[in-house]
Design a protein around this motif. Structure first.
Motif, PDB file in Angstrom:
ATOM      1  N   LEU A  52       0.832  -1.212   0.000  1.00 41.19           N
ATOM      2  CA  LEU A  52       0.000   0.000   0.000  1.00 41.19           C
ATOM      3  C   LEU A  52       0.864   1.259   0.000  1.00 41.19           C
ATOM      4  CD1 LEU A  52      -2.890  -0.823   2.523  1.00 41.19           C
ATOM      5  CD2 LEU A  52      -2.972  -0.834   0.029  1.00 41.19           C
ATOM      6  N   LEU A  53       1.886   1.252   0.832  1.00 43.94           N
ATOM      7  CA  LEU A  53       2.750   2.430   0.940  1.00 43.94           C
ATOM      8  C   LEU A  53       3.534   2.658  -0.350  1.00 43.94           C
ATOM      9  CD1 LEU A  53       4.135   1.908   4.567  1.00 43.94           C
ATOM     10  CD2 LEU A  53       2.219   3.349   3.837  1.00 43.94           C
ATOM     11  N   LYS A  82      -6.487   6.070   2.254  1.00 46.48           N
ATOM     12  CA  LYS A  82      -6.812   6.045   3.684  1.00 46.48           C
ATOM     13  C   LYS A  82      -7.774   4.909   4.010  1.00 46.48           C
ATOM     14  CE  LYS A  82      -7.829  10.418   3.447  1.00 46.48           C
ATOM     15  NZ  LYS A  82      -8.273  11.802   3.738  1.00 46.48           N
ATOM     16  N   GLN A  83      -8.714   4.663   3.136  1.00 46.26           N
ATOM     17  CA  GLN A  83      -9.652   3.576   3.369  1.00 46.26           C
ATOM     18  C   GLN A  83      -8.929   2.226   3.316  1.00 46.26           C
ATOM     19  OE1 GLN A  83     -13.007   3.939   4.251  1.00 46.26           O
ATOM     20  NE2 GLN A  83     -12.625   1.786   4.743  1.00 46.26           N
ATOM     21  N   GLN A  84      -7.968   2.097   2.418  1.00 48.24           N
ATOM     22  CA  GLN A  84      -7.197   0.852   2.338  1.00 48.24           C
ATOM     23  C   GLN A  84      -6.378   0.625   3.605  1.00 48.24           C
ATOM     24  OE1 GLN A  84      -5.146   1.549  -1.498  1.00 48.24           O
ATOM     25  NE2 GLN A  84      -6.161  -0.292  -2.234  1.00 48.24           N
ATOM     26  N   ILE A  85      -5.806   1.699   4.145  1.00 44.22           N
ATOM     27  CA  ILE A  85      -5.055   1.583   5.397  1.00 44.22           C
ATOM     28  C   ILE A  85      -5.982   1.135   6.518  1.00 44.22           C
ATOM     29  CG2 ILE A  85      -3.843   2.889   7.189  1.00 44.22           C
ATOM     30  CD1 ILE A  85      -2.052   2.369   4.846  1.00 44.22           C
ATOM     31  N   GLN A  86      -7.137   1.761   6.623  1.00 43.53           N
ATOM     32  CA  GLN A  86      -8.083   1.400   7.675  1.00 43.53           C
ATOM     33  C   GLN A  86      -8.569  -0.034   7.510  1.00 43.53           C
ATOM     34  OE1 GLN A  86     -10.780   4.702   7.006  1.00 43.53           O
ATOM     35  NE2 GLN A  86     -10.078   5.748   8.871  1.00 43.53           N
ATOM     36  N   ASN A  87      -8.818  -0.463   6.284  1.00 43.24           N
ATOM     37  CA  ASN A  87      -9.255  -1.838   6.046  1.00 43.24           C
ATOM     38  C   ASN A  87      -8.188  -2.844   6.461  1.00 43.24           C
ATOM     39  OD1 ASN A  87     -11.646  -0.834   4.993  1.00 43.24           O
ATOM     40  ND2 ASN A  87     -11.034  -1.108   2.860  1.00 43.24           N
ATOM     41  N   LEU A  88      -6.943  -2.521   6.177  1.00 42.13           N
ATOM     42  CA  LEU A  88      -5.854  -3.424   6.534  1.00 42.13           C
ATOM     43  C   LEU A  88      -5.722  -3.538   8.050  1.00 42.13           C
ATOM     44  CD1 LEU A  88      -3.493  -5.191   5.565  1.00 42.13           C
ATOM     45  CD2 LEU A  88      -2.051  -3.136   5.635  1.00 42.13           C
TER      46      LEU A  88
END
Length: 365
Positions: free
Chosen positions: A148-149, A334-340
């Motif tokens: 992701l990063l 941001k949504q992908q970070i929160q989902n992870l």
């Protein structure tokens, strides 16, 4: 300063030394008081031959005398590795699955994640109810996080290249990076130009090869070709060493930042993080040497920096999220970070630098 020589102690006798190491002593701040405890005797010596090279260090008036040791540990097969960590308190749900994972992920790579389950102050002693599978989950979390990063850094790197190529070349021409008058640091300018020529010459891109088949002067292609094949680290150095602050401020404002110094500090952090990712290194709880400038008045949604540790990953994630919003307004980073994070609820967010109630920050709403 008076020193005393003590006879070498056994491993059992050394157990009361801070950090539990017989050689050399690894001092943590919380263990410093132990040095002044008359009931505790700590030996500042290695347990190997005195004929090995001797090293000394003096810090704050305290002398350390130690020797280097010969490395004598032998390689272990998978069953021996499991037996060894089990003797240190590590548990397994399924040893066969663990062996299959060790066959595709080296033990020392996983060991980086096992450290989170070790007793603080003891060497390779695991906390009660610590499982190998927990460290393995942490490894796969970190792997997904790096992906992701890296994607976010890639978007920012490409956007920065575009803006530097466009804005600086319109102001200073196609070969501004070869003009020492536009450099703040002349030594860095020479290093950058040398590196540019190396990277351009070894490039296999068709547009670079076609350029040299047609042109022989200057000895590098124009900036819109050259900067497409240079590394992110070199791009960062070129931008930071550019003496025209006016054009740098213009680029920063196009990225919704108030000034170029903020952008420079963020980009340097991204370069360090990208290098870690490129080498598949652990990032989730790493302390980074480069600190981003945080206490700035930003026009976009941002975070409170009062209780934030600037050398942890959370701050860099916030910088990436902010620039992602500036570049791609409809991004889902941001949504992908929160989902992870929701997918791995056992990850200790404090070790990543996340403060309490981080989801209530304007940036994350």
């Amino acid at each position: 300063m008076r020193t005393a020589r003590e006879p070498m102690r056994t491993a059992a006798e050394r157990k009361d030394c801070p950090k539990g190491r017989g050689y050399p002593l690894d001092l943590h701040e919380k263990n410093l008081s132990s040095l002044h405890n008359p009931k505790i005797l700590c030996i500042f010596a290695a347990t190997d031959s005195a004929t090995l090279p001797i090293r000394t260090a003096n810090q704050g008036g305290t002398s350390f005398l130690y020797t280097f040791m010969n490395y004598t540990k032998q390689p272990l097969d998978y069953h021996q590795i499991i037996a060894q960590v089990k003797s240190r308190g590590l548990l397994f749900h399924n040893e066969d699955v663990a062996i299959s994972q060790l066959q595709i992920i080296s033990y020392f790579r996983i060991a980086n994640y096992l450290k989170s389950f070790e007793v603080v102050g003891f060497n390779h002693v695991f906390l009660p109810n610590s499982y190998f599978e927990d460290a393995l989950d942490l490894y796969y979390f970190d792997k997904k996080l790096r992906n992701l990063l890296f994607s976010a850094i890639q978007s920012i790197e490409v956007a920065l290249r575009s803006k530097v190529i466009h804005n600086v070349s319109l102001r200073h021409g196609a070969f501004w990076f070869t003009d020492i008058r536009l450099a703040t640091n002349h030594a860095m300018f020479q290093d950058n130009l040398t590196q540019i020529k190396k990277e351009v010459r070894r490039s296999k891109e068709e547009f670079i090869q076609e350029h040299f088949e047609k042109y022989d002067s200057p000895d590098v292609p124009p900036v819109w070709k050259t900067l497409e094949v240079t590394s992110f680290g070199l791009l960062s150095k070129l931008f930071c060493n550019l003496s025209d602050n006016k054009v740098k401020k213009q680029i920063a404002r196009e990225l919704n930042l108030p000034q170029h110094l903020c952008l420079e500090s963020w980009v340097k952090c991204f370069v360090v993080l990208r290098n870690c990712i490129a080498h598949h290194a652990r990032v989730w709880n790493r302390r980074f040497p480069q600190i981003p400038q945080l206490n700035v008045n930003l026009r976009g949604k941002w975070i409170s920096t009062t209780h934030v540790r600037p050398n942890k990953l959370y701050t860099i994630i916030c910088c990436l999220a902010y620039l992602q919003d500036a570049i791609h307004s409809n991004n889902d980073f941001k949504q992908q970070i929160q989902n992870l994070l929701e997918q791995y609820p056992n990850v200790n967010l404090h070790h990543m630098g996340f403060p309490r109630n981080w989801q209530d920050e304007p940036l994350w709403k």
